[in-house]
Write a protein that holds these residues in place. Structure first.
Motif, PDB file in Angstrom:
ATOM      1  N   TYR A  89       0.859  -1.117  -0.076  1.00 41.67           N
ATOM      2  CA  TYR A  89      -0.034  -0.030  -0.035  1.00 41.67           C
ATOM      3  C   TYR A  89       1.090   1.133  -0.053  1.00 41.67           C
ATOM      4  O   TYR A  89       2.053   1.305   0.482  1.00 41.67           O
ATOM      5  CB  TYR A  89      -0.980   0.012   1.126  1.00 41.67           C
ATOM      6  CG  TYR A  89      -0.350  -0.131   2.526  1.00 41.67           C
ATOM      7  CD1 TYR A  89       0.249  -1.179   2.971  1.00 41.67           C
ATOM      8  CD2 TYR A  89      -0.176   1.194   3.163  1.00 41.67           C
ATOM      9  CE1 TYR A  89       0.527  -1.372   4.409  1.00 41.67           C
ATOM     10  CE2 TYR A  89       0.098   0.986   4.656  1.00 41.67           C
ATOM     11  CZ  TYR A  89       0.643  -0.289   4.944  1.00 41.67           C
ATOM     12  OH  TYR A  89       1.477  -0.163   6.381  1.00 41.67           O
ATOM     13  N   ILE A  90       0.305   2.360  -0.622  1.00 44.46           N
ATOM     14  CA  ILE A  90       1.161   3.697  -0.549  1.00 44.46           C
ATOM     15  C   ILE A  90       0.649   4.598   0.643  1.00 44.46           C
ATOM     16  O   ILE A  90      -0.449   4.577   0.871  1.00 44.46           O
ATOM     17  CB  ILE A  90       0.708   4.144  -1.861  1.00 44.46           C
ATOM     18  CG1 ILE A  90       1.550   3.057  -3.052  1.00 44.46           C
ATOM     19  CG2 ILE A  90       1.522   5.297  -2.194  1.00 44.46           C
ATOM     20  CD1 ILE A  90       1.115   3.462  -4.379  1.00 44.46           C
ATOM     21  N   ILE A  91       1.532   4.971   1.032  1.00 46.89           N
ATOM     22  CA  ILE A  91       1.360   6.121   2.246  1.00 46.89           C
ATOM     23  C   ILE A  91       2.095   7.219   1.820  1.00 46.89           C
ATOM     24  O   ILE A  91       3.237   7.481   1.183  1.00 46.89           O
ATOM     25  CB  ILE A  91       1.615   5.612   3.579  1.00 46.89           C
ATOM     26  CG1 ILE A  91       0.875   6.339   4.554  1.00 46.89           C
ATOM     27  CG2 ILE A  91       2.987   5.183   3.590  1.00 46.89           C
ATOM     28  CD1 ILE A  91       1.098   5.540   5.755  1.00 46.89           C
ATOM     29  N   ASN A  92       1.251   8.391   1.857  1.00 48.43           N
ATOM     30  CA  ASN A  92       1.934   9.959   1.879  1.00 48.43           C
ATOM     31  C   ASN A  92       2.638  10.165   2.943  1.00 48.43           C
ATOM     32  O   ASN A  92       1.880  10.598   4.065  1.00 48.43           O
ATOM     33  CB  ASN A  92       0.903  10.767   1.436  1.00 48.43           C
ATOM     34  CG  ASN A  92       0.995  10.924  -0.034  1.00 48.43           C
ATOM     35  OD1 ASN A  92       1.697  11.367  -0.795  1.00 48.43           O
ATOM     36  ND2 ASN A  92      -0.306  11.057  -0.613  1.00 48.43           N
ATOM     37  N   MET A  93       4.045  10.370   3.076  1.00 47.16           N
ATOM     38  CA  MET A  93       4.829  10.920   4.214  1.00 47.16           C
ATOM     39  C   MET A  93       5.026  12.513   3.902  1.00 47.16           C
ATOM     40  O   MET A  93       5.855  12.572   3.234  1.00 47.16           O
ATOM     41  CB  MET A  93       5.755  10.079   4.577  1.00 47.16           C
ATOM     42  CG  MET A  93       6.235  10.277   5.821  1.00 47.16           C
ATOM     43  SD  MET A  93       7.853   9.246   6.078  1.00 47.16           S
ATOM     44  CE  MET A  93       7.945   8.962   7.780  1.00 47.16           C
ATOM     45  N   GLY A  94       4.484  13.427   4.551  1.00 44.60           N
ATOM     46  CA  GLY A  94       4.317  14.752   4.134  1.00 44.60           C
ATOM     47  C   GLY A  94       3.467  15.120   3.252  1.00 44.60           C
ATOM     48  O   GLY A  94       2.645  14.352   2.848  1.00 44.60           O
ATOM     49  N   ILE A 117       9.587   1.710   8.935  1.00 48.66           N
ATOM     50  CA  ILE A 117       9.249   3.133   8.773  1.00 48.66           C
ATOM     51  C   ILE A 117       9.980   3.722   9.630  1.00 48.66           C
ATOM     52  O   ILE A 117      10.449   4.823   9.325  1.00 48.66           O
ATOM     53  CB  ILE A 117       7.490   3.311   9.030  1.00 48.66           C
ATOM     54  CG1 ILE A 117       6.736   2.371   8.116  1.00 48.66           C
ATOM     55  CG2 ILE A 117       7.316   4.643   8.843  1.00 48.66           C
ATOM     56  CD1 ILE A 117       5.291   2.602   8.428  1.00 48.66           C
ATOM     57  N   LEU A 151       4.490   0.517   0.948  1.00 48.79           N
ATOM     58  CA  LEU A 151       4.806  -0.033   2.189  1.00 48.79           C
ATOM     59  C   LEU A 151       4.349  -1.615   2.019  1.00 48.79           C
ATOM     60  O   LEU A 151       3.067  -2.065   1.370  1.00 48.79           O
ATOM     61  CB  LEU A 151       4.133   0.195   3.340  1.00 48.79           C
ATOM     62  CG  LEU A 151       4.745   1.766   3.679  1.00 48.79           C
ATOM     63  CD1 LEU A 151       3.925   2.276   5.053  1.00 48.79           C
ATOM     64  CD2 LEU A 151       6.138   1.709   4.140  1.00 48.79           C
TER      65      LEU A 151
END
Lengths: 362, 159, 373
Positions: free
Chosen positions: C15-20, C354, C36
């Protein structure tokens, strides 16, 4: 009617008797439950607010700061101001969130901590229920809170929250084991699970002294694993501010967030109470062998203050941890539990059993 | 056997290092004299900024309400952000000659980046940095300041 | 990337996660798109440009002395060193030899800048790892350097102290005593930093062997500064191509070979010691003399191309000026260290958790306004 502040049994009995004279037994139970409920709610709110203030002051002093100092003398009313502000904050509704679970989660967290507080003896004769399996009850109830955290993470429809919740699940489930085993060490020594009797058994010396090294090891393990169980630093992976922004309560605002926030502090208070009850003698004053003069001086301090002092000491140690150490990673957290704490704990119980069998304890 | 020893020495050194960290924070906790926080609005009277502190650009005036600005416009040219604007006027001197003089030296505090080029390049040292730092206002137009005081004159002898 | 988006969760398990861009540990407005699997990072894709101000373009319309106030705002933690780079380039182009006094003061100020930058980095790195107290200790000690800056230059972070041909003002009379006071203070405090974080067993577990960057990769990605030296790539401009007064001092280049998060950390801690040594060699020997060279009111560079590189707190900063003979540069290009250092992130954080990604990005010590410029 005069009360003895060293033995509050007469006080509670007096309430019971005067109520019994006024109404039927059924109503007496109901009234007593209401009184206890209201008393605990007040206590809960005061302790929660004070602990938030204390934490901010303690960390400020450790960090060369002053901490809250604007609202009231020494900033004492800062947390009340914060809570008032939180009451007025908008409760943001999350699109595609599971509404029912989302709203339910903070209540589960707060109810779990509320139930655990009931079994704790605050002073002689001052506790709500004196269960004969008090230790087991506290263990069982305090681990309910993780359901609330898991629900909060799941229902928020947010990946950060979900990661936080999953971390918390793995963490609490594994550290539950250590908490249980370290408490069992003391149960082996005390021979009972009833909290009031455990306290009574420490009349001539607290278990942490009478139990030799195993009791001390159990105490250290309990402090570590209970810090982990309450999701506090350095085990605050469920929140992990620098990784997951706020973890499982990222999406919560206003009073719902306040519930999570307060529950964290109350949980800390509960585990500190249990630690002080089982290891440091609860409300029992410090007695050293046959020093009569010293023991009498110690007896002069009311038991409730002994209890508060010991609990405060343990809370301070937990705060000290939090504001000193970096956070662990999830696999290291589990490694610490399964590779270090658990084996040591198992050996520790054996040692304690041996000591009890050979009657080496004082 | 070796691995068992390693297991216990790891625990020992781990705990030792953790206690070392706790000693640092603990020692600060019990020494409130090390607190560095300043109670700002309360200490306003005793708070002294360094003389070179760049709070804002000011134009010093002497007691006869005279400044040194000739209105040459070098500061305006040197300013990288267009913070300074000079509005000049023609005045008649005593001997009847017409001469350029300053009408308004407009300084936009909101745009200033405090590079110091105006103060440094001013040929007659008319500008300086003031130590005032409480610049917060409710209306942005209040940040546009006129540096020369009303009715002020060019100091004698400044060309 | 497209594969991930088009396939279902069952197939791909990622899965995709936006950090920022708003995230506590990206230290600014950097956006990292993480893919991730559970907690394991499969790929990191940095997206930049959220704080792009067009500094290079703006420089084309202003004069050389005015560029100083923009370079201040690129890498705001080594503002003085950025300014020095521009000034050195302009002085090189005009063939101006600045007085010895200027060289000494510039070097001392640059090393102070380096220390305060590393202090802030230490503070925020501790915070990334969850040790919040580090943050306050780091900032507390940085304040002492900022006070020294404020007394001499009038600015705390954005000093604007250099100008082509010398310095804006002479040093404050208290400068030398204050710097010496600071060094004797900080020599006592640095071991405390070690006690609090460096020796901590949790910190060792978190940082050792994480995000290993080999020497070859460091060169291939163009990594510079302490991050590269921790991998064994000798790239200290101060040593290899001395500018200002660096040829008059003895510099120990801090070198490690492991190239993991822990050694990037220790390289910076050791650099603070080294910077203090450099300052101590210079502070008592500042020669008397003027603090600037008289320049023409309008600085015009002769036609041509000029390049100057300096060592900022984060690595090598290059200033490349093309002049067409006017008072404005025809084109100016900054080779900023953070831009190059950022892109190695995907390479070294693959397969880590992470939490490690946060530690790795902290150990690269990125300043986002310098990436975007």
């Amino acid at each position: 009617m005069s009360f003895n502040i060293y033995d509050l049994t007469s006080f509670t009995e007096w309430i019971h008797n005067s109520l019994s004279q006024a109404m039927s037994p059924g109503w007496v139970t109901v009234t007593e439950m209401v009184i206890v409920g209201v008393a605990f709610l007040t206590f809960y709110a005061i302790v929660g607010l004070f602990l938030v203030y204390a934490e901010r002051k303690v960390c400020a002093f450790m960090q060369n700061r002053l901490g809250p100092n604007r609202v009231g003398p020494f900033g004492l009313f800062q947390t009340i101001a914060d809570l008032t502000k939180l009451l007025f904050v908008e409760l943001v509704s999350i699109r595609k969130a599971d509404k029912v679970l989302f709203n339910l989660a903070p209540f589960i967290v707060i109810i779990a901590s509320f139930m655990a507080i009931a079994a704790i003896p605050f002073a002689k004769g001052l506790h709500a229920i004196d269960l004969n399996i008090g230790v087991l009850y506290v263990l069982a109830v305090s681990s309910l809170g993780v359901i609330g955290i898991l629900l909060a993470g799941w229902s928020s429809n947010n990946k950060y929250s979900l990661i936080g919740a999953m971390r918390s699940g793995a963490q609490v489930v594994s550290y539950e084991l250590s908490v249980g085993l370290s408490l069992l060490t003391i149960v082996v020594l005390a021979g009972t699970m009833q909290l009031s009797e455990i306290v009574e058994a420490q009349r001539h010396g607290w278990f942490i002294f009478t139990g030799h090294i195993p009791a001390f090891i159990a105490f250290v393990i309990f402090i570590i694993s209970s810090t982990a169980e309450t999701n506090r630093g350095p085990f605050d992976l469920a929140e992990a501010e620098s990784e997951l922004t706020a973890g499982f309560h990222t999406e919560y605002s206003g009073i719902k967030f306040a519930f999570f926030f307060l529950a964290e502090y109350i949980n800390m208070f509960i585990v500190a109470s249990i630690a002080s009850t089982l290891f440091l003698g609860g409300w029992m004053p410090l007695h050293i062998g046959s020093w009569e003069g010293f023991n009498n001086v110690m007896d002069f301090i009311p038991p409730f203050f002994w209890y508060l002092g010991k609990t405060g000491f343990i809370i301070f140690i937990m705060m000290w941890f939090k504001w000193t150490f970096p956070r662990l990673r999830i696999d290291q957290l589990l490694k610490l539990e399964w590779k270090y704490l658990l084996p040591i704990n198992l050996v520790n119980i054996l040692l304690m059993a041996l000591i009890v069998l050979l009657e080496w304890h004082f | 056997m070796k691995s068992i020893l390693k297991y216990f020495s790891e625990i020992f050194y781990g705990v030792k290092s953790l206690l070392g960290g706790m000693r640092v924070t603990g020692s600060y906790f019990f020494r409130p004299s090390t607190i560095v926080t300043q109670k700002y609005p309360e200490n306003r009277d005793s708070l002294v900024m360094f003389d070179r502190f760049k709070g804002e650009v000011v134009m010093p005036h002497n007691e006869k309400n005279e400044h040194k600005c000739t209105g040459c416009g070098i500061c305006e040219i040197n300013c990288p952000n267009g913070t300074i604007e000079i509005i000049s006027k023609m005045v008649e001197t005593e001997d009847g000659k017409k001469k350029k003089a300053i009408d308004k030296h407009i300084y936009r505090l909101g745009m200033c980046t405090f590079c110091g080029l105006c103060v440094k390049t001013c040929p007659s040292n008319a500008l300086a940095f003031g130590q005032e730092f409480e610049h917060a206002v409710f209306d942005r137009s209040e940040l546009i300041k006129v540096l020369n005081q009303p009715g002020s004159q060019l100091e004698k002898g400044v060309e | 990337m497209e594969n991930v988006l088009n396939s279902t969760v069952e197939e791909q398990q990622e899965y995709i996660i936006n950090m920022g861009p708003q995230h506590p540990s990206t230290h600014g407005v950097l956006r990292l798109v993480l893919s991730l699997k559970g907690e394991t990072v499969l790929s990191v894709e940095p997206h930049i440009g959220y704080i792009h101000r067009g500094i290079e373009k703006m420089c084309e319309s202003i004069t050389y002395p005015q560029i100083i106030h923009l370079t201040d705002r690129m890498d705001y933690l080594s503002a003085h060193i950025n300014n020095e780079a521009v000034c050195l380039a302009v002085e090189k182009a005009l063939d101006v030899e600045v007085p010895e006094r200027v060289k000494y003061i510039r070097t001392i100020m640059a090393e102070l800048t380096r220390i305060q930058s590393h202090q802030l980095w230490w503070a925020s790195f501790g915070m990334d790892l969850g040790a919040l107290t580090c943050f306050f200790y780091g900032l507390r000690d940085r304040e002492k350097i900022l006070d020294i800056f404020e007394e001499t230059t009038g600015g705390r972070m954005i000093v604007s102290y250099n100008c082509p041909g010398g310095l804006m003002y002479d040093i404050h009379p208290n400068f030398q005593t204050r710097v010496k006071e600071f060094i004797s203070y900080f020599r006592k405090i640095l071991p405390e930093y070690n006690q609090l974080l460096t020796d901590n067993v949790i910190f060792h577990e978190r940082s050792k062997g994480m995000g290993v960057l080999t020497r070859e990769d460091a060169i291939a990605f163009g990594i510079t500064g302490p991050s590269a030296r921790a991998s064994g790539f000798s790239c200290d401009v101060r040593k290899h191509e001395p500018y200002s007064a660096y040829d008059k001092v003895k510099i120990n280049e801090i070198m490690y070979s492991a190239g993991d998060t822990f050694h990037r950390y220790t390289a910076r801690i050791d650099e603070m010691w080294e910077s203090m040594n450099i300052i101590e060699q210079l502070i008592d020997n500042i020669p008397e003399g003027p603090f600037f060279v008289k320049m023409k009111p309008v600085v015009k560079l002769p036609e041509g191309e000029y390049y100057q590189r300096v060592e900022t707190a984060r690595g090598e900063l290059g200033v490349y000026i093309i002049s067409d003979g006017n008072k404005n540069p025809y084109r100016i290009k900054f080779r900023s260290p953070n831009f190059s250092n950022l892109w190695v992130m995907n390479h070294i954080s693959k397969g880590n958790k992470i939490a490690d990604l946060v530690a790795i990005s902290g150990s690269l010590d990125l300043v986002i306004p310098d990436i975007d410029r």
